[in-house]
Design a protein around this motif. Structure first.
Motif: not given
Length: 305
Positions: A94-114
């Motif tokens: 698969a093509p590599k997506p952009k990689v981001a980090i959110a400064d939050s102590d809530v342990p989670n992850a999400f994907a976005t983009g159309r």
């Protein structure tokens, strides 16, 4: 869209098509009725919802990152995280997506983009602190499965009817508060029309809400399955699920509330201990159901099925 090695899911595809078809039927009846009885409201609500849909569809990656206070990081800034993403891309083709980090102590992850070209996979600092590399790989493979399955685009479009119905409901309530419900003008039916508007909008919103939530729950199971088959480590994903869910229960309620608006995007919902959500309204399937599916996949892989 480029093909990937993620396992296809005919059940997910069929559910997407059925959900879109049913929402389309409700949408046609709903909008058609309002164009007949209150065309001025229908036009305003349709234009407003349409603009919101376009903005959400084309700028969902930027909007979600901004709301979650996430930022795109380079390989130099987060080499280990990029390394995990690179391995998944190599495995899935698969093509590599952009990689981001959110400064939050809530342990989670999400994907976005159309689509894959505009995809962003974001993890929180809380998740990075809690998971080992193998568990993190399972979570990120899950999120990239959403991108491969076109989940974000489909869920954005599916939510359109709910947005439209919500806008019309709000317009109707505002009009009622401004005197429509008790109007003594020459049109004695104004109050009844407003009540009908609010009732019909509420019904349309409820239908769209239930349909999209049902689809959301299934897509999470589908992403779990695709990630487990791709990595060959369903136990790692199960471990990450158990660890993240348990740690979320210990996060202060105040911190969880700020993240709950994004539950539909998250790897697992940000719900505190003692919170009970009916399976009918939840964005995610119960933890025991997800773990049971992963256990079944583990058994199949061990038998070479």
């Amino acid at each position: 869209m480029a093909r990937t090695r993620y396992a296809s899911d005919r059940g997910l595809t069929s559910r997407m098509l059925v959900t879109m078809f049913l929402l389309g039927l409700v949408y046609v009846v709903f909008v058609g009725a309002f164009f007949v009885f209150v065309p001025e409201w229908a036009v305003v609500a349709l234009v407003g919802a349409g603009l919101f849909l376009l903005a959400q569809y084309f700028f969902s990656d930027k909007m979600t990152l901004f709301a979650m206070r996430g930022r795109i990081v380079s390989p130099r800034e987060a080499p280990e995280l990029h390394g995990v993403i690179d391995r998944i891309c190599a495995m899935s083709d698969a093509p590599k997506p952009k990689v981001a980090i959110a400064d939050s102590d809530v342990p989670n992850a999400f994907a976005t983009g159309r689509n894959q070209k505009n995809a962003v996979v974001c993890v929180t600092t809380g998740l990075l602190r809690r998971l080992d590399p193998v568990e993190l790989e399972g979570v990120l493979a899950h999120e990239m499965a959403h991108v491969a399955h076109r989940d974000v685009a489909v869920m954005t479009i599916a939510s359109f009817l709910g947005i439209l119905a919500g806008l019309i409901t709000r317009f109707g309530l505002y009009a009622g508060l401004w005197g429509g419900f008790g109007s003594r003008s020459r049109d004695q039916n104004t109050g009844l029309i407003l009540l009908a508007v609010v009732a019909a909008s509420a019904v349309a919103y409820a239908i769209s809400f239930l349909l999209t939530r049902a689809l959301s729950r299934y897509r999470e199971l589908s992403a779990d399955r695709a990630a487990a088959l791709l990595t060959g480590r369903p136990s790692a994903l199960a471990s990450a699920l158990t660890k993240v869910t348990g740690d979320i229960a210990r996060i202060p309620t105040r911190d969880l509330r700020s993240a709950q608006a994004f539950n539909a995007f998250f790897f697992t919902p940000a719900l505190g201990r003692g919170v009970s959500v009916s399976s009918l309204f939840s964005t995610h399937p119960p933890l025991d159901k997800r773990l049971a599916q992963l256990s079944k996949i583990s058994d199949q892989l061990s038998r070479g099925v």
